[in-house]
Design a protein around this motif. Structure first.
Motif, PDB file in Angstrom:
ATOM      1  N   VAL A 419      13.956  -6.362  22.478  1.00 21.74           N
ATOM      2  CA  VAL A 419      14.875  -7.365  21.954  1.00 21.74           C
ATOM      3  C   VAL A 419      15.869  -6.546  22.093  1.00 21.74           C
ATOM      4  CG1 VAL A 419      16.058  -9.247  21.402  1.00 21.74           C
ATOM      5  CG2 VAL A 419      13.557  -9.700  22.053  1.00 21.74           C
ATOM      6  N   PRO A 420      17.346  -6.058  21.722  1.00 23.02           N
ATOM      7  CA  PRO A 420      17.853  -4.907  21.275  1.00 23.02           C
ATOM      8  C   PRO A 420      17.685  -5.569  19.431  1.00 23.02           C
ATOM      9  CG  PRO A 420      18.770  -5.107  23.208  1.00 23.02           C
ATOM     10  CD  PRO A 420      17.785  -6.190  22.777  1.00 23.02           C
ATOM     11  N   ALA A 421      18.644  -6.578  19.257  1.00 22.36           N
ATOM     12  CA  ALA A 421      18.418  -6.857  17.807  1.00 22.36           C
ATOM     13  C   ALA A 421      17.352  -7.081  17.104  1.00 22.36           C
ATOM     14  CB  ALA A 421      19.303  -8.919  17.316  1.00 22.36           C
ATOM     15  N   LEU A 422      16.169  -6.916  17.703  1.00 21.14           N
ATOM     16  CA  LEU A 422      14.631  -7.635  16.988  1.00 21.14           C
ATOM     17  C   LEU A 422      14.118  -5.519  17.105  1.00 21.14           C
ATOM     18  CD1 LEU A 422      12.276  -8.212  15.656  1.00 21.14           C
ATOM     19  CD2 LEU A 422      11.275  -9.261  18.286  1.00 21.14           C
ATOM     20  N   GLN A 423      14.024  -4.785  17.601  1.00 20.25           N
ATOM     21  CA  GLN A 423      14.268  -3.532  17.777  1.00 20.25           C
ATOM     22  C   GLN A 423      15.152  -3.057  16.192  1.00 20.25           C
ATOM     23  OE1 GLN A 423      15.396  -0.052  20.620  1.00 20.25           O
ATOM     24  NE2 GLN A 423      13.705  -0.431  21.298  1.00 20.25           N
ATOM     25  N   HIS A 424      15.745  -3.163  16.421  1.00 20.06           N
ATOM     26  CA  HIS A 424      16.452  -2.821  15.493  1.00 20.06           C
ATOM     27  C   HIS A 424      16.310  -3.022  14.174  1.00 20.06           C
ATOM     28  CE1 HIS A 424      19.978  -0.762  13.842  1.00 20.06           C
ATOM     29  NE2 HIS A 424      20.205  -1.554  12.727  1.00 20.06           N
ATOM     30  N   TYR A 425      15.859  -4.335  14.013  1.00 19.02           N
ATOM     31  CA  TYR A 425      15.273  -4.429  12.558  1.00 19.02           C
ATOM     32  C   TYR A 425      13.898  -4.244  12.294  1.00 19.02           C
ATOM     33  CZ  TYR A 425      12.925  -8.615   9.255  1.00 19.02           C
ATOM     34  OH  TYR A 425      12.448  -9.125   8.000  1.00 19.02           O
ATOM     35  N   LEU A 426      13.587  -4.143  13.081  1.00 22.12           N
ATOM     36  CA  LEU A 426      12.357  -3.495  12.970  1.00 22.12           C
ATOM     37  C   LEU A 426      12.583  -1.521  12.547  1.00 22.12           C
ATOM     38  CD1 LEU A 426      10.007  -5.222  15.511  1.00 22.12           C
ATOM     39  CD2 LEU A 426       9.240  -5.561  13.823  1.00 22.12           C
ATOM     40  N   GLN A 427      12.666  -1.284  13.557  1.00 23.08           N
ATOM     41  CA  GLN A 427      13.137   0.140  12.952  1.00 23.08           C
ATOM     42  C   GLN A 427      13.684   0.468  11.354  1.00 23.08           C
ATOM     43  OE1 GLN A 427      15.587   1.295  16.585  1.00 23.08           O
ATOM     44  NE2 GLN A 427      13.437   1.727  17.236  1.00 23.08           N
ATOM     45  N   GLU A 428      14.228  -0.515  11.148  1.00 16.13           N
ATOM     46  CA  GLU A 428      15.087  -0.965   9.991  1.00 16.13           C
ATOM     47  C   GLU A 428      13.923  -0.958   8.893  1.00 16.13           C
ATOM     48  OE1 GLU A 428      18.986  -0.485   8.687  1.00 16.13           O
ATOM     49  OE2 GLU A 428      18.376   0.884  10.420  1.00 16.13           O
ATOM     50  N   GLN A 429      13.296  -1.998   8.939  1.00 17.53           N
ATOM     51  CA  GLN A 429      12.074  -2.458   7.907  1.00 17.53           C
ATOM     52  C   GLN A 429      11.437  -1.532   7.469  1.00 17.53           C
ATOM     53  OE1 GLN A 429      11.675  -5.232   6.900  1.00 17.53           O
ATOM     54  NE2 GLN A 429      13.760  -5.673   7.110  1.00 17.53           N
ATOM     55  N   ILE A 430      10.486  -0.421   9.191  1.00 21.32           N
ATOM     56  CA  ILE A 430       9.371   0.927   9.148  1.00 21.32           C
ATOM     57  C   ILE A 430      10.554   1.838   7.918  1.00 21.32           C
ATOM     58  CG2 ILE A 430       9.114   2.356  10.128  1.00 21.32           C
ATOM     59  CD1 ILE A 430       8.847   0.799  12.606  1.00 21.32           C
ATOM     60  N   ALA A 431      11.671   1.734   8.382  1.00 17.01           N
ATOM     61  CA  ALA A 431      12.520   2.853   7.109  1.00 17.01           C
ATOM     62  C   ALA A 431      12.411   2.542   5.690  1.00 17.01           C
ATOM     63  CB  ALA A 431      13.990   3.553   8.043  1.00 17.01           C
ATOM     64  N   ALA A 432      12.604   1.311   5.345  1.00 16.85           N
ATOM     65  CA  ALA A 432      13.220   0.850   4.216  1.00 16.85           C
ATOM     66  C   ALA A 432      11.446   0.909   3.910  1.00 16.85           C
ATOM     67  CB  ALA A 432      12.938  -0.694   4.126  1.00 16.85           C
ATOM     68  N   ILE A 433      10.304   0.742   3.916  1.00 15.02           N
ATOM     69  CA  ILE A 433       8.874   1.046   3.657  1.00 15.02           C
ATOM     70  C   ILE A 433       8.564   2.557   3.336  1.00 15.02           C
ATOM     71  CG2 ILE A 433       5.969   0.647   4.633  1.00 15.02           C
ATOM     72  CD1 ILE A 433       7.098  -1.917   6.501  1.00 15.02           C
ATOM     73  N   MET A 434       9.126   3.393   4.390  1.00 13.02           N
ATOM     74  CA  MET A 434       8.999   4.530   3.597  1.00 13.02           C
ATOM     75  C   MET A 434       9.967   5.240   2.365  1.00 13.02           C
ATOM     76  SD  MET A 434       6.583   4.881   5.681  1.00 13.02           S
ATOM     77  CE  MET A 434       5.748   6.884   5.029  1.00 13.02           C
ATOM     78  N   ASN A 435      10.873   4.810   2.776  1.00 11.59           N
ATOM     79  CA  ASN A 435      11.704   5.083   1.928  1.00 11.59           C
ATOM     80  C   ASN A 435      11.587   4.627   0.143  1.00 11.59           C
ATOM     81  OD1 ASN A 435      13.507   7.058   3.729  1.00 11.59           O
ATOM     82  ND2 ASN A 435      14.344   4.992   4.649  1.00 11.59           N
ATOM     83  N   ASN A 436      10.743   3.889   0.281  1.00  8.50           N
ATOM     84  CA  ASN A 436      10.174   3.054  -0.796  1.00  8.50           C
ATOM     85  C   ASN A 436      10.179   4.296  -2.214  1.00  8.50           C
ATOM     86  OD1 ASN A 436      12.273   0.825  -1.278  1.00  8.50           O
ATOM     87  ND2 ASN A 436      10.654  -0.584  -0.613  1.00  8.50           N
TER      88      ASN A 436
END
Length: 436
Positions: A419-436
């Motif tokens: 699901v493209p929207a879900l894939q993008h959402y998860l990748q954004e969540q992972i990036a946000a976690i590592m950038n905090n």
């Protein structure tokens, strides 16, 4: 009783199940509840002496507060549900609050062959009478047994033969309580012959000072030639604990794709996932990604039960453990004597990025057939020094370099999300976690 449950705790459970059973109209359900309570009274809560729980001290979390079992329906405003939205995801939405369906906040798929509603309203449905509490793996889990005795409601989904839901179904679980609560949702999904669906689960927890402990059970049945894409996204906060049990069974030529994403926030998460391959020529793909920080504890316990011949299963779980987070992975593959021509593969890879983070991994193979291809593996380590040097030498800061490498590490899992929207959402969540 085989565990150290205190007498007042067990008396409270007995009182609750008797009161709940008295409200049920179906004698059959009363019998199921009482049988489960009797079995739980023998099994008790798991302890560190219980083999499957020796790295997870659940009693610490259950005994940290006096609890209340929530049976009444609770309402939440639409603004709370909006927090769970996945941007640009075109989907149907189902909202459950503490396991109770909120029809006014939901957009249910409609059409011939689709039955979706409260579990309590479908106890006479064909799928319920045939499949409810029939998966033998549940009887081996004491907390699943406790759920059988105490559940009040949940979600029932049944797709008739040849029924395909045209877009993903997003189930939003809301857990909220005015005082500390022990919540027991119970769900049953049945996909009959040639049916297909994509189902996404996620949860939110409105701000509260009360702690909610969810002990949820999902039974899912994938009949002949049916296909289910199942995504479970776990995000929480300091006031939430969860034991989530999924028991799936597949019939001949069916396909089951399960994804579990556990992200930071919840102090204690335990996922029990079992799949019984009851028919030949099935395909099963289990994918998991867990990212934990602080003192978070994440335990994934999977069981692939190869019962019939000519079945294929692939399992890949990856973990990123930060700070003093602790991870547990136990993956069992059982190949019965009749399950010739089995292909079963399992891998668990982990990045330990915290000074005090650790992982306990137990891949297990139990094979009684002689014509099979099976393997399992485990790795744990830190970032490659060469890769870090390469990125740093090109002007990329240490934090940004770590974020890039975690993204690359998790790519094997996120890239399989269809699901493209879900894939993008998860990748954004992972990036946000590592950038905090």
């Amino acid at each position: 009783m085989t565990s150290d449950i205190t007498l007042p705790f067990y008396q409270a459970l007995t009182t609750d199940v008797n009161a709940l059973s008295a409200c049920q109209a179906q004698d059959e359900l009363q019998g199921i509840r009482q049988e489960a309570l009797d079995r739980f009274s023998v099994m008790g809560l798991p302890t560190l002496k219980t083999e499957a729980w020796r790295y997870s001290n659940i009693q610490r979390y259950l005994k940290e507060f006096p609890y209340e079992l929530l049976y009444a329906t609770t309402t939440v405003p639409a603004s709370v549900i909006a927090q769970a939205a996945v941007p640009e995801l075109d989907c149907y939405r189902i909202v459950l609050v503490n396991g109770h369906l909120q029809a006014d906040l939901s957009e249910l798929p409609a059409g011939k062959g689709i039955t979706i509603g409260a579990l309590s309203a479908h106890t006479q449905a064909p799928g319920f009478t045939r499949w409810f509490n029939k998966q033998h793996h549940l009887a081996q889990e004491s907390l699943a047994t406790l759920n059988t005795a105490l559940f009040a409601d949940g979600l029932y989904i049944e797709l008739a033969a040849n029924t395909v839901i045209d877009k993903p179904v997003h189930i939003v679980h809301v857990y909220t309580a005015a005082q500390h609560a022990f919540i027991q949702p119970r769900h049953l999904w049945v996909l009959n012959r040639n049916a297909a669906a994509t189902i996404i689960q996620s949860s939110i927890h409105p701000d509260t000072n009360a702690t909610a402990f969810a002990n949820s059970v999902l039974e899912t049945v994938i009949e002949e030639n049916a296909e289910l894409w199942h995504y479970n996204i776990q995000q929480g906060d300091q006031h939430f604990r969860e034991v989530h049990t999924t028991a799936a069974q597949q019939q001949a030529n069916s396909r089951y794709h399960h994804f579990n994403f556990t992200l930071p926030g919840t102090p204690f998460t335990r996922n029990n996932l079992s799949v019984a391959l009851n028919g030949s020529y099935t395909e099963t793909n289990l994918n998991g990604l867990y990212i934990a920080n602080g003192s978070q504890h994440v335990d994934n316990h999977t069981f692939m039960d190869h019962i019939m011949p000519n079945c294929n299963s692939n399992e890949l779980y990856k973990g990123v453990l930060l700070d003093s987070a602790n991870g547990v992975f136990t993956g069992r593959i059982l190949v019965h004597q009749e399950a010739q021509k089995t292909n079963a593969f399992q891998q668990n890879n982990n990045l330990l990025l915290g000074a005090k983070s650790d992982i306990n991994s137990q891949p297990q193979l139990e094979i009684y057939a002689d014509d099979v291809k099976c393997s399992h593996g485990f790795t744990a380590g830190q970032f490659s020094e060469e890769s870090m040097f390469y990125l740093r030498s090109r002007g990329i800061g240490e934090d940004a370099a770590k974020a890039l490498m975690v993204n690359a590490f998790s790519h094997d899992i996120t890239d399989e999300v269809k699901v493209p929207a879900l894939q993008h959402y998860l990748q954004e969540q992972i990036a946000a976690i590592m950038n905090n």
